[in-house]
Design a protein around this motif. Structure first.
Motif, short mmCIF file in Angstrom:
data_model
loop_
_atom_site.label_atom_id
_atom_site.label_comp_id
_atom_site.label_asym_id
_atom_site.label_seq_id
_atom_site.Cartn_x
_atom_site.Cartn_y
_atom_site.Cartn_z
N PRO A 5 0.83 -1.21 0.00
CA PRO A 5 0.00 0.00 0.00
C PRO A 5 0.87 1.26 0.00
N GLN A 9 -2.77 5.16 1.44
CA GLN A 9 -3.49 3.95 1.83
C GLN A 9 -3.10 3.53 3.25
N LYS A 10 -1.83 3.66 3.61
CA LYS A 10 -1.40 3.32 4.97
C LYS A 10 -2.04 4.25 5.99
N HIS A 13 -5.44 3.04 6.50
CA HIS A 13 -5.41 1.82 7.32
C HIS A 13 -5.50 2.18 8.80
N VAL A 50 -8.05 1.10 -0.48
CA VAL A 50 -7.03 1.15 0.57
C VAL A 50 -5.90 0.16 0.30
N GLY A 51 -5.84 -0.37 -0.90
CA GLY A 51 -4.71 -1.21 -1.30
C GLY A 51 -4.78 -2.65 -0.85
N TYR A 138 -1.12 -5.09 5.79
CA TYR A 138 -2.10 -4.37 6.61
C TYR A 138 -1.78 -4.57 8.08
#
Length: 162
Positions: A5, A9-10, A13, A50-51, A138
């Motif tokens: 990601p 995106q991170k 998360h 969000v990848g 993730y």
């Protein structure tokens, strides 16, 4: 293989890991992802934003024997697909886990293509390999592990049926 990601995106998360947000997602994300999968002919999901790589899996219900279709985050490793049974850190394993334990044959829709797979639960080093892969994708899985500390989160491998 799975893409890492990006920074945005991170950041997203971190928001998704919050307990109230993951509680909401636990009961609603699969519905949104199912709708987007249907509209896009099995090619896209909301979770991709969000990848998180997604598949759509159809299992046979452990109790009912009926087909159950669910979009899930997946880890692609060559021909294998790994699934993490975190259930957003909730008390029980997800329903798909019990379905695959009783009926390991399933069908998977990934990138618009469907294939039959056989499921098996990982152990020891193999489990750790895929758990580490999942956490690198993730970080929320580590938080889910803490929330579900009374159980070991299952890691299931899907391999193409021969």
């Amino acid at each position: 293989m799975n893409r890492t990601p990006n920074a945005l995106q991170k950041l997203l998360h971190r928001f998704l890991m919050l307990r109230p947000v993951s509680a909401f997602l636990a009961v609603s994300l699969y519905r949104l992802d199912s709708l987007v999968l249907k509209i896009s002919n099995g090619k896209h999901t909301v979770a991709e934003i969000v990848g998180l790589p997604m598949i759509q899996i159809t299992t046979t219900g452990a109790k009912t024997g009926e087909a159950r279709t669910m979009p899930l985050v997946s880890l692609i490793d060559g021909e294998k697909i790994a699934l993490i049974g975190s259930n957003f850190g909730r008390k029980t394993n997800p329903g798909w886990y019990y379905n695959l334990k009783k009926n390991p044959q399933c069908t998977v829709l990934v990138n618009g293509h469907t294939q039959t797979y056989l499921a098996r639960e990982t152990q020891n080093g193999e489990r750790q390999k895929y758990w580490d892969m999942a956490v690198s994708l993730y970080k929320g899985y580590e938080l889910y592990r803490i929330r579900a500390s009374h159980r070991q989160i299952p890691v299931v491998i899907l391999e193409p049926a021969k």
